[in-house]
Write a protein that holds these residues in place. Sequence first.
Motif, short mmCIF file in Angstrom:
data_model
loop_
_atom_site.label_atom_id
_atom_site.label_comp_id
_atom_site.label_asym_id
_atom_site.label_seq_id
_atom_site.Cartn_x
_atom_site.Cartn_y
_atom_site.Cartn_z
N LEU A 10 -1.81 -13.21 -0.11
CA LEU A 10 -0.76 -13.33 -0.35
C LEU A 10 -0.22 -14.26 0.60
N VAL A 11 -0.33 -13.93 2.18
CA VAL A 11 0.07 -14.78 3.26
C VAL A 11 -0.61 -16.09 3.22
N GLY A 12 -1.81 -16.07 2.79
CA GLY A 12 -2.60 -17.25 2.79
C GLY A 12 -2.41 -18.11 1.65
N CYS A 48 0.69 -18.82 -10.02
CA CYS A 48 0.00 -19.04 -9.29
C CYS A 48 -0.56 -18.10 -8.10
N MET A 49 0.62 -17.21 -7.86
CA MET A 49 0.36 -16.31 -7.08
C MET A 49 -0.72 -15.15 -7.59
N ALA A 50 -0.48 -14.85 -8.74
CA ALA A 50 -1.26 -13.85 -9.72
C ALA A 50 -2.50 -14.17 -9.48
N GLU A 51 -2.72 -15.59 -9.84
CA GLU A 51 -4.20 -16.24 -9.51
C GLU A 51 -4.63 -15.99 -8.30
N GLU A 52 -4.10 -16.30 -7.41
CA GLU A 52 -4.64 -15.79 -6.06
C GLU A 52 -4.96 -14.46 -5.88
N LEU A 53 -4.20 -13.48 -6.34
CA LEU A 53 -4.59 -12.15 -5.98
C LEU A 53 -5.58 -11.71 -6.98
N ARG A 54 -5.97 -12.47 -7.94
CA ARG A 54 -6.95 -11.93 -8.93
C ARG A 54 -8.39 -11.60 -8.21
N GLY A 55 -8.75 -10.66 -8.58
CA GLY A 55 -10.00 -9.93 -8.08
C GLY A 55 -9.90 -9.29 -6.64
N LYS A 56 -8.85 -9.15 -6.04
CA LYS A 56 -8.69 -8.52 -4.76
C LYS A 56 -8.10 -7.09 -5.06
#
Length: 210
Positions: A97-99, A79-87
Amino acid sequence: CKIYRLVYFCGMTKAERTRQQILHATAPLFNQRGYDGATLQALCEATGLTKGALYGNFGNKEELAREAFRHAMGIVRTCMAEELRGKQSAKDKLVALVGFFAKYVYNPPVPGGCPLLNTSIEADDYLVDMKAEVAAAIDSTIAFMARLIDEGKKAGEFLPGTRSREYATLFFCAVEGALMVSRVSPTDEAMKTVVRLCKRLLEDISIQKL
Protein backbone atom coordinates in the motif's frame (compact mmCIF):
# COMPACT_ATOMS: atom_id res chain seq x y z
CA CYS A 1 -2.70 0.49 -13.12
CA LYS A 2 -4.62 0.31 -16.38
CA ILE A 3 -8.06 0.24 -14.76
CA TYR A 4 -8.51 3.94 -15.49
CA ARG A 5 -8.59 3.23 -19.22
CA LEU A 6 -11.32 0.61 -18.84
CA VAL A 7 -14.99 1.45 -18.53
CA TYR A 8 -17.44 -1.36 -18.02
CA PHE A 9 -20.95 -0.66 -19.30
CA CYS A 10 -22.40 -4.15 -19.07
CA GLY A 11 -25.90 -4.07 -17.63
CA MET A 12 -26.15 -0.27 -17.65
CA THR A 13 -28.96 1.71 -19.22
CA LYS A 14 -28.16 4.26 -21.92
CA ALA A 15 -28.53 7.10 -19.40
CA GLU A 16 -26.19 5.36 -16.94
CA ARG A 17 -23.62 4.77 -19.69
CA THR A 18 -23.75 8.44 -20.66
CA ARG A 19 -23.19 9.55 -17.06
CA GLN A 20 -20.23 7.20 -16.70
CA GLN A 21 -18.71 8.42 -19.96
CA ILE A 22 -19.05 12.00 -18.77
CA LEU A 23 -17.41 11.19 -15.42
CA HIS A 24 -14.66 9.22 -17.15
CA ALA A 25 -13.85 12.24 -19.31
CA THR A 26 -14.19 14.97 -16.68
CA ALA A 27 -12.59 13.35 -13.61
CA PRO A 28 -9.02 13.92 -14.86
CA LEU A 29 -9.94 17.45 -15.93
CA PHE A 30 -11.10 18.40 -12.43
CA ASN A 31 -8.12 16.58 -10.93
CA GLN A 32 -5.59 18.37 -13.14
CA ARG A 33 -7.09 21.86 -13.35
CA GLY A 34 -9.21 22.16 -10.24
CA TYR A 35 -12.80 23.37 -10.03
CA ASP A 36 -12.23 26.81 -11.54
CA GLY A 37 -9.77 25.58 -14.15
CA ALA A 38 -12.25 23.00 -15.40
CA THR A 39 -14.29 25.57 -17.28
CA LEU A 40 -17.60 24.79 -18.91
CA GLN A 41 -15.95 25.05 -22.32
CA ALA A 42 -13.22 22.61 -21.27
CA LEU A 43 -15.80 20.19 -19.87
CA CYS A 44 -17.80 20.33 -23.10
CA GLU A 45 -14.66 19.76 -25.17
CA ALA A 46 -13.58 16.81 -23.00
CA THR A 47 -16.97 15.11 -23.28
CA GLY A 48 -17.92 16.22 -26.78
CA LEU A 49 -21.26 17.39 -25.40
CA THR A 50 -23.07 20.69 -25.37
CA LYS A 51 -23.79 22.58 -22.15
CA GLY A 52 -27.42 21.47 -22.35
CA ALA A 53 -26.49 17.82 -22.76
CA LEU A 54 -23.93 18.03 -19.95
CA TYR A 55 -26.34 19.59 -17.48
CA GLY A 56 -29.10 17.31 -18.67
CA ASN A 57 -27.18 14.53 -16.90
CA PHE A 58 -25.86 16.56 -13.96
CA GLY A 59 -27.84 19.38 -12.40
CA ASN A 60 -24.93 21.82 -12.20
CA LYS A 61 -21.15 22.05 -12.13
CA GLU A 62 -21.02 21.44 -8.37
CA GLU A 63 -22.82 18.11 -8.74
CA LEU A 64 -20.59 17.11 -11.63
CA ALA A 65 -17.45 17.98 -9.66
CA ARG A 66 -18.63 15.97 -6.66
CA GLU A 67 -19.49 12.92 -8.78
CA ALA A 68 -16.22 13.24 -10.70
CA PHE A 69 -14.33 13.17 -7.41
CA ARG A 70 -16.20 10.01 -6.36
CA HIS A 71 -15.44 8.50 -9.75
CA ALA A 72 -11.75 9.32 -9.38
CA MET A 73 -11.65 7.79 -5.90
CA GLY A 74 -13.34 4.67 -7.26
CA ILE A 75 -10.52 4.33 -9.78
CA VAL A 76 -7.92 4.79 -7.04
CA ARG A 77 -9.55 2.13 -4.84
CA THR A 78 -9.77 -0.31 -7.75
CA CYS A 79 -6.08 0.17 -8.53
CA MET A 80 -5.27 -0.16 -4.83
CA ALA A 81 -7.10 -3.48 -4.69
CA GLU A 82 -5.11 -4.66 -7.72
CA GLU A 83 -1.89 -3.74 -5.95
CA LEU A 84 -2.84 -5.75 -2.86
CA ARG A 85 -4.03 -8.80 -4.77
CA GLY A 86 -2.04 -11.90 -3.88
CA LYS A 87 -0.55 -10.38 -0.73
CA GLN A 88 -1.23 -12.76 2.15
CA SER A 89 0.00 -11.08 5.33
CA ALA A 90 -1.15 -7.76 6.73
CA LYS A 91 2.44 -6.55 6.74
CA ASP A 92 2.90 -7.36 3.06
CA LYS A 93 -0.34 -5.54 2.27
CA LEU A 94 0.78 -2.44 4.13
CA VAL A 95 4.17 -2.46 2.42
CA ALA A 96 2.40 -2.79 -0.94
CA LEU A 97 0.00 0.00 0.00
CA VAL A 98 2.82 2.39 0.86
CA GLY A 99 4.51 1.44 -2.41
CA PHE A 100 1.27 2.06 -4.28
CA PHE A 101 1.05 5.63 -3.04
CA ALA A 102 4.70 6.13 -3.92
CA LYS A 103 3.86 5.41 -7.56
CA TYR A 104 1.56 8.41 -7.54
CA VAL A 105 4.51 10.71 -8.11
CA TYR A 106 5.03 9.77 -11.75
CA ASN A 107 2.22 7.32 -12.49
CA PRO A 108 -1.03 8.36 -10.82
CA PRO A 109 -4.15 6.25 -11.52
CA VAL A 110 -5.97 9.45 -12.46
CA PRO A 111 -4.04 12.10 -14.42
CA GLY A 112 -3.13 15.03 -12.21
CA GLY A 113 -2.08 13.14 -9.08
CA CYS A 114 -3.94 12.20 -5.95
CA PRO A 115 -7.63 13.26 -5.99
CA LEU A 116 -7.63 13.41 -2.19
CA LEU A 117 -4.68 15.78 -2.06
CA ASN A 118 -5.83 17.97 -4.94
CA THR A 119 -9.46 18.24 -3.87
CA SER A 120 -8.72 18.73 -0.17
CA ILE A 121 -6.74 21.90 -0.92
CA GLU A 122 -9.65 23.39 -2.85
CA ALA A 123 -12.20 22.19 -0.31
CA ASP A 124 -10.27 23.87 2.48
CA ASP A 125 -10.06 27.15 0.58
CA TYR A 126 -13.51 27.64 -0.88
CA LEU A 127 -15.28 24.46 -2.01
CA VAL A 128 -16.83 24.11 1.42
CA ASP A 129 -19.55 21.75 0.15
CA MET A 130 -16.81 19.24 -0.73
CA LYS A 131 -15.14 19.34 2.68
CA ALA A 132 -17.25 16.57 4.23
CA GLU A 133 -16.88 14.45 1.09
CA VAL A 134 -13.09 14.68 1.09
CA ALA A 135 -12.84 14.24 4.87
CA ALA A 136 -14.91 11.04 4.64
CA ALA A 137 -12.67 9.67 1.87
CA ILE A 138 -9.54 10.43 3.91
CA ASP A 139 -11.04 8.82 7.01
CA SER A 140 -12.00 5.74 4.98
CA THR A 141 -8.43 5.36 3.72
CA ILE A 142 -6.91 5.74 7.19
CA ALA A 143 -9.48 3.34 8.65
CA PHE A 144 -8.57 0.75 6.01
CA MET A 145 -4.90 0.97 6.96
CA ALA A 146 -5.80 0.74 10.65
CA ARG A 147 -7.82 -2.42 9.98
CA LEU A 148 -4.80 -3.97 8.28
CA ILE A 149 -2.70 -3.25 11.37
CA ASP A 150 -5.44 -4.75 13.55
CA GLU A 151 -5.44 -7.85 11.37
CA GLY A 152 -1.68 -8.05 11.77
CA LYS A 153 -1.98 -7.85 15.54
CA LYS A 154 -4.56 -10.65 15.60
CA ALA A 155 -2.37 -12.78 13.34
CA GLY A 156 0.68 -12.25 15.55
CA GLU A 157 2.52 -10.15 12.99
CA PHE A 158 2.50 -6.88 14.92
CA LEU A 159 3.05 -6.06 18.56
CA PRO A 160 -0.25 -6.22 20.50
CA GLY A 161 0.19 -2.75 21.99
CA THR A 162 0.51 -1.06 18.60
CA ARG A 163 -1.91 1.88 18.30
CA SER A 164 -3.39 1.04 14.92
CA ARG A 165 -5.18 4.29 14.19
CA GLU A 166 -2.19 6.43 15.15
CA TYR A 167 0.20 4.50 12.92
CA ALA A 168 -2.30 4.49 10.06
CA THR A 169 -2.73 8.26 10.36
CA LEU A 170 1.03 8.73 10.41
CA PHE A 171 1.53 6.56 7.31
CA PHE A 172 -1.21 8.33 5.39
CA CYS A 173 -0.16 11.87 6.29
CA ALA A 174 3.52 11.13 5.65
CA VAL A 175 2.86 9.66 2.21
CA GLU A 176 0.43 12.41 1.16
CA GLY A 177 2.87 15.08 2.33
CA ALA A 178 5.73 13.43 0.47
CA LEU A 179 3.53 13.22 -2.60
CA MET A 180 2.89 16.95 -2.50
CA VAL A 181 6.61 17.74 -2.16
CA SER A 182 7.66 15.25 -4.84
CA ARG A 183 5.10 16.53 -7.36
CA VAL A 184 6.70 19.99 -7.33
CA SER A 185 10.32 18.89 -6.87
CA PRO A 186 12.79 17.81 -9.56
CA THR A 187 13.16 14.40 -7.88
CA ASP A 188 11.10 11.95 -5.85
CA GLU A 189 13.61 11.99 -3.00
CA ALA A 190 10.98 13.02 -0.45
CA MET A 191 8.77 10.08 -1.35
CA LYS A 192 11.69 7.63 -1.30
CA THR A 193 12.64 8.87 2.17
CA VAL A 194 9.10 8.55 3.53
CA VAL A 195 8.60 5.09 2.05
CA ARG A 196 11.87 3.92 3.57
CA LEU A 197 10.93 5.28 7.01
CA CYS A 198 7.40 3.85 6.84
CA LYS A 199 8.83 0.43 6.10
CA ARG A 200 11.22 0.85 9.02
CA LEU A 201 8.29 1.68 11.30
CA LEU A 202 6.51 -1.46 10.13
CA GLU A 203 9.61 -3.43 11.07
CA ASP A 204 9.66 -1.72 14.47
CA ILE A 205 6.11 -2.87 15.29
CA SER A 206 6.60 -6.33 13.82
CA ILE A 207 7.03 -9.41 16.00
CA GLN A 208 10.30 -10.92 14.93
CA LYS A 209 10.10 -14.63 14.11
CA LEU A 210 12.88 -16.91 15.26
